[in-house]
Design an enzyme around this catalytic site. Structure first.
Site, PDB file in Angstrom:
ATOM      1  N   GLU A  66       0.881  -1.182   0.000  1.00 52.25           N
ATOM      2  CA  GLU A  66       0.000   0.000   0.000  1.00 52.25           C
ATOM      3  C   GLU A  66       0.909   1.219   0.000  1.00 52.25           C
ATOM      4  OE1 GLU A  66      -3.324   0.186  -0.085  1.00 52.25           O
ATOM      5  OE2 GLU A  66      -3.801  -1.938   0.106  1.00 52.25           O
ATOM      6  N   CYS A 104      -2.354   9.473   2.600  1.00 58.94           N
ATOM      7  CA  CYS A 104      -1.870   8.864   1.356  1.00 58.94           C
ATOM      8  C   CYS A 104      -2.775   9.194   0.179  1.00 58.94           C
ATOM      9  CB  CYS A 104      -1.747   7.356   1.515  1.00 58.94           C
ATOM     10  SG  CYS A 104      -3.264   6.556   2.023  1.00 58.94           S
TER      11      CYS A 104
HETATM   12  P1  NAD Z   1       8.038   4.782   5.017  1.00 58.76           P
HETATM   13  O1  NAD Z   1       8.078   3.955   3.800  1.00 58.76           O
HETATM   14  O2  NAD Z   1       9.181   5.680   5.314  1.00 58.76           O
HETATM   15  O3  NAD Z   1       7.864   3.851   6.323  1.00 58.76           O
HETATM   16  C1  NAD Z   1       6.854   2.895   6.462  1.00 58.76           C
HETATM   17  C2  NAD Z   1       7.338   1.779   7.388  1.00 58.76           C
HETATM   18  O4  NAD Z   1       8.476   1.153   6.807  1.00 58.76           O
HETATM   19  C3  NAD Z   1       7.771   2.231   8.786  1.00 58.76           C
HETATM   20  O5  NAD Z   1       7.317   1.288   9.727  1.00 58.76           O
HETATM   21  C4  NAD Z   1       9.280   2.253   8.698  1.00 58.76           C
HETATM   22  O6  NAD Z   1       9.903   1.960   9.927  1.00 58.76           O
HETATM   23  C5  NAD Z   1       9.569   1.147   7.700  1.00 58.76           C
HETATM   24  N1  NAD Z   1      10.773   1.396   6.940  1.00 58.76           N
HETATM   25  C6  NAD Z   1      11.321   2.605   6.610  1.00 58.76           C
HETATM   26  N2  NAD Z   1      12.431   2.438   5.870  1.00 58.76           N
HETATM   27  C7  NAD Z   1      12.605   1.106   5.725  1.00 58.76           C
HETATM   28  C8  NAD Z   1      13.573   0.300   5.057  1.00 58.76           C
HETATM   29  N3  NAD Z   1      14.600   0.851   4.406  1.00 58.76           N
HETATM   30  N4  NAD Z   1      13.426  -1.053   5.092  1.00 58.76           N
HETATM   31  C9  NAD Z   1      12.389  -1.609   5.734  1.00 58.76           C
HETATM   32  N5  NAD Z   1      11.443  -0.897   6.400  1.00 58.76           N
HETATM   33  C10 NAD Z   1      11.548   0.439   6.399  1.00 58.76           C
HETATM   34  O7  NAD Z   1       6.669   5.583   4.928  1.00 58.76           O
HETATM   35  P2  NAD Z   1       6.083   6.653   5.938  1.00 58.76           P
HETATM   36  O8  NAD Z   1       6.915   7.890   5.855  1.00 58.76           O
HETATM   37  O9  NAD Z   1       5.866   6.043   7.284  1.00 58.76           O
HETATM   38  O10 NAD Z   1       4.631   6.931   5.319  1.00 58.76           O
HETATM   39  C11 NAD Z   1       4.420   7.831   4.286  1.00 58.76           C
HETATM   40  C12 NAD Z   1       4.263   7.150   2.960  1.00 58.76           C
HETATM   41  O11 NAD Z   1       3.336   6.089   3.052  1.00 58.76           O
HETATM   42  C13 NAD Z   1       3.705   8.060   1.896  1.00 58.76           C
HETATM   43  O12 NAD Z   1       4.333   7.789   0.667  1.00 58.76           O
HETATM   44  C14 NAD Z   1       2.240   7.673   1.826  1.00 58.76           C
HETATM   45  O13 NAD Z   1       1.606   7.966   0.615  1.00 58.76           O
HETATM   46  C15 NAD Z   1       2.326   6.222   2.064  1.00 58.76           C
HETATM   47  N6  NAD Z   1       1.067   5.721   2.600  1.00 58.76           N
HETATM   48  C16 NAD Z   1       0.322   4.877   1.848  1.00 58.76           C
HETATM   49  C17 NAD Z   1      -0.893   4.429   2.339  1.00 58.76           C
HETATM   50  C18 NAD Z   1      -1.778   3.512   1.559  1.00 58.76           C
HETATM   51  O14 NAD Z   1      -2.714   2.993   2.148  1.00 58.76           O
HETATM   52  N7  NAD Z   1      -1.537   3.263   0.285  1.00 58.76           N
HETATM   53  C19 NAD Z   1      -1.329   4.848   3.597  1.00 58.76           C
HETATM   54  C20 NAD Z   1      -0.522   5.703   4.328  1.00 58.76           C
HETATM   55  C21 NAD Z   1       0.680   6.132   3.828  1.00 58.76           C
END
Ligand code: NAD
Length: 433
Positions: free
Chosen positions: A210, A244
């Protein structure tokens, strides 16, 4: 750091006992999760206030209310969804019957983001439970109070071999992703989505991603501009744009662009008052995100807002006019309270503009013209969206929610959540006669 191999093995052994497959066991767990939302309501409100300055009403609606509604719907339908379905058998297979039996994958890993840190952790967790899986949940480290609260809520009330929360940063995620889970459900950015997909490929683990993207709101010349402005501002500035499916930018027909901006300004004032203060409006989540967003404020011309305060992680609802696709604000998902407005002349031009870019998570079209609606829906690929509205397609459990291409793969919510965490096993049963 905990031994995650041991944790996964324990969950797999527990899954093998067959306990989690009993429908009543799943229903009881879902009800227990729901009760925790009530008993911890104040804790949830406090944690989200501390992490994101999230207003109470929004937390009640978008974090607690949505999870409770989803669980109620799952509990109501679970027996039906879990029952094997008999299907036709071709005449070439005379004497045989066929059925499809839903079975849980096993042990699921759920990795959640920070922007709706309760909803986006517990909705997938509820899906995993409804389908009969065990699960490990890794919340985002950027909302530490909520992460800690989720850990207490889950770890104090369920056995670790069934459901547990593991808190931590990137290293924790990376370590968890090395384990051989039976399903991975990831919500977050497209960049990290690629890392998750790569890790999942090593074990051929089925995965839902997602992700995000630049979701446009196209406002055609026939649109009801009062409603369009209200609904765009509502979807964009809730949670300070950190949603998002928030409209990332507006593509307005050139004839109505100026009136639309004037009405968006009015809508912002009606919702937040003349002086949006840092006290009653969401924070930007971190200094890093504040700095990233701050750099966009000089793109194009400032039409509305623009004030900010780094010490409060505050950026007021802002609209940028005369922005071009070459500007920095148009390169990546904004994920903050800044709304660029760009223009188009012909519908086909708007369609090409969006269709030539990565497939967005959402698309919103404001027009009552059936031909324009058909053109846009038939010629642009995107996750899901709305006509004459923003963001509300994700708040109904009757619509599967997910992205496509760069904005993700797979879907959830309602029955789609059950299906996502379920393997549908096809069986042909032949008679010996
Ligand atoms: P992110 O990708 O930075 O982090 C998400 C999760 O992944 C966190 O738990 C984080 O600890 C983990 N993570 C971060 N870097 C990682 C890595 N290198 N390897 C493994 N895990 C890692 O995202 P965010 O900043 O928490 O959220 C914002 C983003 O999420 C935006 O792009 C938004 O559009 C998207 N989002 C999508 C949805 C959806 O339902 N499609 C919903 C909410 C947010």
């Amino acid at each position: 750091m905990e031994n995650y191999q041991e944790l996964t093995q324990k969950q797999k052994s527990f899954f093998r006992t067959g306990e989690t497959k009993h429908t009543q066991y799943r229903i009881d767990t879902l009800n227990k999760l729901k009760d925790l939302m009530t008993t911890h309501e104040q804790d949830i409100l406090d944690a989200l206030k501390a992490d994101l300055n999230k207003p109470e009403g929004e937390t009640k609606r978008a974090e607690i209310g949505l999870v409770v509604a989803e669980i109620n719907y799952m509990v109501e339908n679970l027996v039906n969804w879990s029952t094997p379905e008999e299907v036709d058998t071709p005449s070439t297979h005379e004497g045989a019957t066929s059925f499809i039996t839903p079975e849980p994958y096993g042990s699921a890993l759920v990795i959640a983001p920070w922007n709706y840190p309760v909803q986006l952790a517990l909705l997938p967790l509820a899906g995993a439970v409804a389908a009969g899986n065990t699960a490990v949940l890794k919340p985002s480290e950027l909302t530490p109070n909520t992460s800690n609260l989720l850990a207490n809520m889950i770890n104090d009330n369920f056995s670790r071999e069934y459901l547990c929360v593991v808190e931590g940063e990137v290293e924790t995620s990376t370590a968890l992703l090395k384990e051989d889970f039976d399903y991975i459900f990831f919500t977050g950015s497209t960049g990290v989505g690629r890392i998750v997909a790569e890790a999942a490929a090593k074990n051929l683990t089925p995965t839902t991603l997602e992700l995000g993207g630049k979701s446009p709101a196209i406002v055609h010349e026939d649109a009801d501009l009062n409603e369009a402005a209200k609904r765009i501002a509502g979807g964009k500035f809730a949670n300070a744009g950190q949603t998002c499916v928030a409209p990332d930018y507006v593509l307005a027909h050139s004839r109505i662009k100026d009136s639309l901006i004037a009405k968006i300004k009015e809508a912002i004032t009606n919702t937040y008052g003349e002086n949006v203060s840092a006290s009653d409006y969401n924070h930007v989540v971190s200094e890093r995100h504040f700095d990233r967003l701050y750099n966009f404020l000089d793109n194009g011309d400032m039409a509305v807002g623009g004030r900010s305060d780094r010490s409060q992680l505050f950026i007021e609802p802002t609209v940028l006019d005369n922005v071009s696709f070459e500007d920095p604000v148009m390169q990546d998902e904004i994920f903050g309270p800044i709304l660029p407005v760009l223009t188009y002349e012909e519908t086909s031009q708007a369609i090409d503009t969006v269709a030539n870019r990565p497939k967005p998570l959402a698309l919103y079209l404001f027009s009552d013209d059936q031909e324009v609606q058909d053109d846009v829906l038939n010629n642009i690929s995107f996750g899901g969206g709305a006509i004459n509205d923003t963001i509300n397609h994700m708040t109904t459990h009757y619509l599967p929610f997910g992205g496509v291409g760069d904005s993700g793969m797979g879907a959830y919510h309602g029955k789609a959540s059950f299906d996502t965490f379920t393997h549908f096993k096809s069986i042909l049963k032949r008679s010996n006669k």
